[in-house]
Design a protein around this motif. Structure first.
Motif: not given
Length: 216
Positions: A31-49
């Protein structure tokens, strides 16, 4: 657009973004709510995602559940992160000297203290986000009480009218005790919502925003 199509569009946008290693990111949509899960190697990538997901038309809200997993050779001691954070804040012309305190625990940086303006609070967080070895940032910096709030509502409405991309007539502004601004109404996309918040923060005397704007 159904949930399956929205999910695929977000996945495509994450894969298209060159600053993100999207292999470890999972996406679901409802319903338009997107959940991002999993993992990334840096905090900047988390924000960029998260920023990439907001660029997709049809996204109304995001649940950010991505975990930062630093590679073994990228781990940095908390005391090193703390010293780098202090140095970055000291070099920033936007952050008042000695106004912000830094605490680091298990790669999480907590910022505290008091500043006069929200842009100074945002600048402090922005400086720290650039550091390597971070797992996350908690911004607990407070705004100093304003001596007097004069015509805050009118100043905000005038600022909204100056933004060509905004339909100010669709946005309702209410000033509450303690300098909290409550926003209601609708905007077309996330960029417009961000523009509204920037306009509100530009008014002296605003200490918090209760953002109830809906997208779409």
């Amino acid at each position: 657009m159904n949930d399956k199509e929205l999910r695929q569009l977000v996945l495509d946008e994450l894969e298209f973004e060159p600053s993100i290693d999207s292999a470890g990111i999972g996406v679901s949509a409802e319903h338009g709510v997107v959940t991002l899960s999993g993992h990334v190697p840096s905090y900047t990538q988390k924000l960029a995602a998260e920023r990439a997901a907001w660029r997709v038309k049809g996204v109304k809200a995001i649940a950010q559940e991505i975990e930062v997993r630093l590679p073994g050779d990228a781990r940095t001691n908390d005391d090193e992160i703390a010293q780098r954070a202090l140095n970055s804040l000291a070099w920033s012309s936007a952050v008042p000297r000695d106004a912000v305190r830094v605490r680091v625990a298990d790669g999480w940086v907590t910022l505290s203290g008091q500043v006069d303006w929200n842009y100074q609070r945002a600048a402090a967080e922005s400086e720290v986000r650039k550091l390597t070895g971070l797992v996350g940032v908690i911004n607990d910096i407070a705004l100093k009480p304003a001596a007097q709030v004069v015509d805050v509502k009118q100043k905000i409405l005038d600022a909204l009218k100056r933004h060509a991309e905004l339909e100010a007539r669709d946005i309702r502004v209410e000033i509450r005790e303690g300098g909290t601004v409550r926003l209601e109404g609708g905007v077309d996309n996330w960029d417009e919502r961000q523009a509204v918040e920037r306009a509100v923060w530009s008014a002296a005397g605003v200490h918090a925003i209760d953002d109830r704007l809906h997208i779409g």
